[in-house]
Design an enzyme around this catalytic site. Structure first.
Site, PDB file in Angstrom:
ATOM      1  CE  LYS A  68     -35.227   2.434  86.785  1.00  7.62           C
ATOM      2  NZ  LYS A  68     -36.549   2.377  86.486  1.00  7.62           N
TER       3      LYS A  68
HETATM    4  C1  E4P Z   1     -38.547   0.175  88.551  1.00  7.85           C
HETATM    5  O1  E4P Z   1     -37.403   0.753  88.591  1.00  7.85           O
HETATM    6  C2  E4P Z   1     -38.893  -0.821  87.572  1.00  7.85           C
HETATM    7  O2  E4P Z   1     -38.917  -0.319  86.226  1.00  7.85           O
HETATM    8  C3  E4P Z   1     -40.065  -1.517  87.915  1.00  7.85           C
HETATM    9  O3  E4P Z   1     -40.204  -1.814  89.339  1.00  7.85           O
HETATM   10  C4  E4P Z   1     -40.546  -2.609  87.104  1.00  7.85           C
HETATM   11  O4  E4P Z   1     -41.668  -3.267  87.317  1.00  7.85           O
HETATM   12  P1  E4P Z   1     -42.448  -4.317  86.589  1.00  7.85           P
HETATM   13  O5  E4P Z   1     -41.642  -5.458  86.172  1.00  7.85           O
HETATM   14  O6  E4P Z   1     -43.597  -4.463  87.306  1.00  7.85           O
HETATM   15  O7  E4P Z   1     -42.850  -3.512  85.164  1.00  7.85           O
END
Ligand code: E4P
Length: 218
Positions: free
Chosen positions: A83
């Site tokens: 990522k």
């Molecule tokens: C996933 O890849 C993201 O990092 C995550 O869905 C972020 O979610 P949040 O905005 O609830 O922290």
């Protein structure tokens, strides 16, 4: 539509996998910190119980650092998706890691233009954050509709739309209606999807009537 679980909690992943609800997993540095676990160790454990992609996020901010970290993360297991953030350095790293055969999830996407750039850089997944847009009074689901439409216009773009920052069942249902490929869901949201008061009430009534028959199946 594929369901990824947005967590680094192994027990949650295991129990949801038993119900066939886990096509992959996403983590981020905040979720790793919340788990209290060693990053590489928990990613290895999650990869072993998840056949699909498991996103592990780099923390360097320059392209060379992201590439080096991405190579280390990839070496943990073949199903690691590296990522990277949606920055210019992130896109350089994306292109390089993708050319080496890595799955790359480009994260922190907040505009359709950013999503187009990530696809051009060879991202396997683009992660638009719907909940965080809603939080600043901007329509997060509009972003999903725009990205799905743009990608559909150019079939050569193979990047999958991975709806992230999902906060409630309506986000998921709307994303599925729009044709997003994947949604990453916190375990609490997956459990919300299951619940319906008429299911609970119906089951209670069936069981009460069954008891009156005095029978047993086994
Ligand atoms: C996933 O890849 C993201 O990092 C995550 O869905 C972020 O979610 P949040 O905005 O609830 O922290």
């Amino acid at each position: 539509m594929k369901f990824f679980v947005d967590t680094a909690e192994v027990a949650d992943i295991r129990s949801l996998a038993e119900a066939g609800l886990v096509d992959g997993v996403t983590t981020n540095p905040s979720l790793i910190a919340k788990s209290g676990r060693d990053f590489k160790e928990v990613i290895a454990e999650i990869c072993a119980i998840t056949p699909g992609p498991v996103s592990a996020e780099v923390t360097a901010t320059d392209a060379a650092g992201m590439i080096a970290e991405g190579q280390v993360l990839r070496s943990i297991a073949p199903n690691v998706a590296v990522k990277v953030p949606l920055t210019e350095a992130g896109l350089v790293a994306c292109r390089r890691l993708a050319s080496e055969g890595a799955m790359v999830n480009v994260t922190l996407c907040f505009s359709p233009a950013q999503a187009l750039l990530a696809a051009k850089a060879g991202a396997t997944f683009i992660s638009p954050f719907v909940g965080r847009l809603d939080d600043i009074a901007t329509d997060g689901m509009r972003l999903i509709a725009d990205i799905v439409q743009i990608y559909r216009n150019y079939p050569a773009l193979t990047t999958e739309v991975l709806v992230a920052s999902v906060r409630h069942p309506i986000h998921l249902v709307e994303a599925a209606k729009m044709g997003a490929h994947v949604a990453t869901l916190p375990p609490s949201v997956i459990r919300m999807l299951l619940k319906h008061p008429l299911t609970d009430r119906g089951l209670e009534a069936f069981l009460a009537d069954w008891k009156k028959t005095g029978q047993s199946i086994l």
